[in-house]
Design a protein around this motif. Structure first.
Motif, PDB file in Angstrom:
ATOM      1  N   GLU A  56       0.864  -1.015   0.164  1.00  0.00           N
ATOM      2  CA  GLU A  56       0.014   0.042   0.016  1.00  0.00           C
ATOM      3  C   GLU A  56       0.993   1.415   0.087  1.00  0.00           C
ATOM      4  O   GLU A  56       0.515   2.241  -0.858  1.00  0.00           O
ATOM      5  CB  GLU A  56      -0.872   0.147   1.242  1.00  0.00           C
ATOM      6  CG  GLU A  56      -2.072  -0.927   1.293  1.00  0.00           C
ATOM      7  CD  GLU A  56      -2.824  -0.903   2.682  1.00  0.00           C
ATOM      8  OE1 GLU A  56      -3.619  -0.110   2.546  1.00  0.00           O
ATOM      9  OE2 GLU A  56      -2.522  -1.813   3.243  1.00  0.00           O
ATOM     10  N   LEU A  57       1.948   1.095   0.707  1.00  0.00           N
ATOM     11  CA  LEU A  57       2.755   2.455   0.755  1.00  0.00           C
ATOM     12  C   LEU A  57       3.353   2.626  -0.426  1.00  0.00           C
ATOM     13  O   LEU A  57       3.675   3.800  -0.907  1.00  0.00           O
ATOM     14  CB  LEU A  57       3.996   2.057   1.929  1.00  0.00           C
ATOM     15  CG  LEU A  57       4.789   3.219   2.150  1.00  0.00           C
ATOM     16  CD1 LEU A  57       4.171   4.207   2.949  1.00  0.00           C
ATOM     17  CD2 LEU A  57       6.134   2.828   3.020  1.00  0.00           C
ATOM     18  N   LYS A  97       1.108   4.173  -2.952  1.00  0.00           N
ATOM     19  CA  LYS A  97       0.743   5.521  -2.784  1.00  0.00           C
ATOM     20  C   LYS A  97       1.916   6.628  -3.046  1.00  0.00           C
ATOM     21  O   LYS A  97       1.767   7.820  -3.235  1.00  0.00           O
ATOM     22  CB  LYS A  97       0.798   5.811  -1.135  1.00  0.00           C
ATOM     23  CG  LYS A  97      -0.977   5.431  -0.585  1.00  0.00           C
ATOM     24  CD  LYS A  97      -1.038   5.595   0.911  1.00  0.00           C
ATOM     25  CE  LYS A  97      -2.324   5.442   1.328  1.00  0.00           C
ATOM     26  NZ  LYS A  97      -2.469   5.615   2.719  1.00  0.00           N
ATOM     27  N   VAL A 151       4.828   6.831  -1.674  1.00  0.00           N
ATOM     28  CA  VAL A 151       5.400   7.696  -0.283  1.00  0.00           C
ATOM     29  C   VAL A 151       6.662   7.580  -0.255  1.00  0.00           C
ATOM     30  O   VAL A 151       7.256   6.321  -0.289  1.00  0.00           O
ATOM     31  CB  VAL A 151       4.607   7.211   1.252  1.00  0.00           C
ATOM     32  CG1 VAL A 151       5.221   7.927   2.300  1.00  0.00           C
ATOM     33  CG2 VAL A 151       3.198   7.702   1.074  1.00  0.00           C
TER      34      VAL A 151
END
Length: 160
Positions: A154-155, A158, A160
């Motif tokens: 997920e990170l 994104k 990030v």
């Protein structure tokens, strides 16, 4: 069936080494024997879990990543007093390795004890912790620590 090549979650170049593979059946038996925890649902449909190391980032990671564990697994592990402890010998070693880095990501932050150390020891770091356990994350947030319920995929998605 064609298997996708294994890539590091952080550096998707494909420059990785297989460190070890673990038959799912042996993992299930071992967890049952050692911890009295049934992880068969965690590994349903998985024949083996493999440990890889990214040559570029030195990240060790397991494939399939789905074998990282559910919130239920971490809820069971929290019953052991040794699982989420405030002081670990490796915190000091990790702090030495971080040197003067200002951006720090901790994967598997638990209740945020290492992040608390980072914030107290390093000058003005940007820190993010990610954790699969909603309960552990809630405890970290109660202490004002930057820990989010999120997995590494997920990170990365994104950006990030």
């Amino acid at each position: 069936m064609i298997k996708e090549p294994v890539k590091s979650p952080l550096v998707p170049s494909g420059h990785i080494d297989l460190i070890k593979s673990y038959p799912a059946k042996k993992l299930i038996e071992g967890w049952q024997k050692d911890f009295d925890i049934d992880i068969s649902d965690e590994l349903r449909g998985i024949d083996e879990v493999c440990l890889y190391r990214c040559k570029e980032s030195q990240l060790d990671f397991f494939v399939p990543l789905a074998a990282a564990g559910s919130s239920e697994l971490y809820r069971n592990l929290q019953e052991f007093d040794w699982f989420y402890i405030q002081e670990k010998w490796d915190y000091g070693e990790a702090l030495k390795d971080l040197g003067n880095h200002s951006k720090i990501l901790e994967v598997g932050s638990g209740q945020g004890y290492f992040i608390k150390e980072v914030l107290s020891e390093l000058s003005d770091p940007t820190v993010l912790g990610i954790e699969l356990s909603a309960e552990a994350t809630a405890k970290a947030k109660e202490s004002g620590l930057p820990v989010e319920v999120m997995d590494l995929n997920e990170l990365v998605a994104k950006g990030v």
